[in-house]
Design a protein around this motif. Sequence first.
Motif, PDB file in Angstrom:
ATOM      1  N   ALA A 205     -29.212  50.651  21.462  1.00  0.00           N
ATOM      2  CA  ALA A 205     -29.212  50.596  19.998  1.00  0.00           C
ATOM      3  C   ALA A 205     -28.176  49.573  19.538  1.00  0.00           C
ATOM      4  N   THR A 206     -28.513  48.844  18.486  1.00  0.00           N
ATOM      5  CA  THR A 206     -27.561  47.864  17.975  1.00  0.00           C
ATOM      6  C   THR A 206     -26.476  48.579  17.176  1.00  0.00           C
ATOM      7  N   ARG A 207     -25.355  47.914  16.976  1.00  0.00           N
ATOM      8  CA  ARG A 207     -24.264  48.499  16.199  1.00  0.00           C
ATOM      9  C   ARG A 207     -24.730  48.885  14.812  1.00  0.00           C
ATOM     10  N   PHE A 209     -27.751  49.704  13.827  1.00  0.00           N
ATOM     11  CA  PHE A 209     -28.601  50.892  13.848  1.00  0.00           C
ATOM     12  C   PHE A 209     -27.763  52.164  13.951  1.00  0.00           C
TER      13      PHE A 209
ATOM     14  N   TRP B  75     -21.005  41.482  22.161  1.00  0.00           N
ATOM     15  CA  TRP B  75     -21.465  42.785  21.661  1.00  0.00           C
ATOM     16  C   TRP B  75     -22.802  42.696  20.947  1.00  0.00           C
ATOM     17  N   PRO B  79     -26.909  45.156  23.385  1.00  0.00           N
ATOM     18  CA  PRO B  79     -28.029  46.082  23.150  1.00  0.00           C
ATOM     19  C   PRO B  79     -29.342  45.562  23.697  1.00  0.00           C
ATOM     20  N   ARG B  83     -31.848  47.176  26.640  1.00  0.00           N
ATOM     21  CA  ARG B  83     -33.244  47.557  26.425  1.00  0.00           C
ATOM     22  C   ARG B  83     -34.109  47.161  27.619  1.00  0.00           C
ATOM     23  N   ALA B 110     -34.034  53.972  18.436  1.00  0.00           N
ATOM     24  CA  ALA B 110     -32.806  53.191  18.553  1.00  0.00           C
ATOM     25  C   ALA B 110     -33.073  51.821  19.140  1.00  0.00           C
ATOM     26  N   THR B 111     -34.195  51.689  19.872  1.00  0.00           N
ATOM     27  CA  THR B 111     -34.474  50.396  20.482  1.00  0.00           C
ATOM     28  C   THR B 111     -35.589  49.661  19.749  1.00  0.00           C
TER      29      THR B 111
END
Lengths: 291, 230
Positions: A205-207, A209, B75, B79, B83, B110-111
């Motif tokens: 998950a991105t920050r 999100f 960062w 993500p 994935r 979330a993805t």
Amino acid sequence: MAQQPGKSSSKKSKPSYLYSIIGVALVLFLLGTLGLIVIHANKLSEFFKESIEIQVILRDNVKEEQAIALKDSIASRPYVKSIEYVSKDMAAERFKKEFGEDFINLLQYNPLYASINIKGNARYVNPDSLRVIEASLTQQNIVREISYQRGLVSKLNENVRKIGLVILGICVLLAVVVIVLIDNTIRLAMFSNRFLIKTMQMVGATRWFIAKPFDIRSIINGALSAFLAIAGLIGILYGADQLLPELSSMRDYLMITVLFVGMIVIGICISLVSTHRSVMKYLRLKLDDLY
Amino acid sequence: MAEQPIIQLSNVNIYQGTSLILADVNVTVNKGEFVYLIGRTGTGKSSLLKTLYGDLSLKEGNGTVVGFDLKKMDWKKVPFLRRNLGVVFQDFQLLTDRTVHDNLKFALKATGWTDNKKMEEKINDVLDKVGLNTKGFKMPYELSGGEQQRVDIARAMLNSPKLILADEPTGNLDPETSDGIMQLLFRISREEGAAVVMATHDYILLQKFPSRVLRTENGKVTDHASVTFV
């Protein structure tokens, strides 16, 4: 979906949310009270100034027609808001009512003077203007002296300003304390969510999100705080109206609306910034640092 | 092979803070390979895995994982690297406040998944693969350790990863359950063509399910086609 982290955290950390809502509400309430005082300060000092009575005390031998003629001539001056003539007898009557003693019987004569009582327009109730007014009135030969509370007049404006500064200082201090406290409460709530946050990160998950549901929650909480504080202020305004009915006539509704909107904005900002900061802190931490 | 390796590390030095944990690491893992990562606690197994999934940044040397350059990781990109990976933990790391089904759905959302129908299909698909298709409605604490680990693996498979990183996935399980998990991981590796890197302490598993072994020891990573134990 986005509410899920909020849901899970609301289960575990409802009390901390509640505390932070109440905490923010309290500081907003204080800021709002200050705001109300500032808004009312001008009107309030006007109100006080216009309630100061300038007594034009007349000589003992002045006839009533002379006094009334003087009263009428003064009444047309721009600095007069209201004016009344108080004869010797009326003065004695008022004195008796106020102190409950019939001193005329005791003294066998009335020692009080007739007077013309003026309440001035606020603009003229300052030491300089009053000195000029006093000078022109004492030139009248039926006038014995001019009496008003000189100290009160000069202190009025200054005190309103001083009180405002003191309250501002207190508010700033409280704001700092409360922001630190709120920061800690929110950080604690986030602490219980730290593995949730990390798990979300591990699945990719991105920050944004991850932070979004927390941020949304904090905006709602901030707004709730502001509404609580505003409700408190409306309560105070209502209470003040009961005590001082004059107050309601000098209310500036536009400024009060601006104040309330400002409180909502500030409430949301405090809550959002502090929540976002602590979520970001956990997002930046390495997995090992969580234990 | 024309295909790019799933993992390629060359001359990598891995640091934990400022201390050097592993020096001059050279590792290549290809598609569908099953690789054990063994070594005593504190020899850098976890650090190596963390480097692979972007929790530790790569400071010295070159490395790519599923096509992502580890040197250029920040960062914002982590993500998207994750994935393409599936990470399986020793302690499962399931969300304890929701059902198995919701755990998986949450990971999908979330993805970046949005289509409800596709999400349901995917959830049923992975639960079927790990043999839990009837347990989607259960809460994690209603499941046995082995079943929770299967959910964890199902979650790792959601985005059809090319690489599964498993950090002692059998560490909390009894031997029979461990065997089941191992069979599952091998099957995924075989059927889905996913490379698996599995850190473990359990030498018995290595004997039962022999495969390539990377050993962390004295600040080095050594590569063995397979290990023999006396």
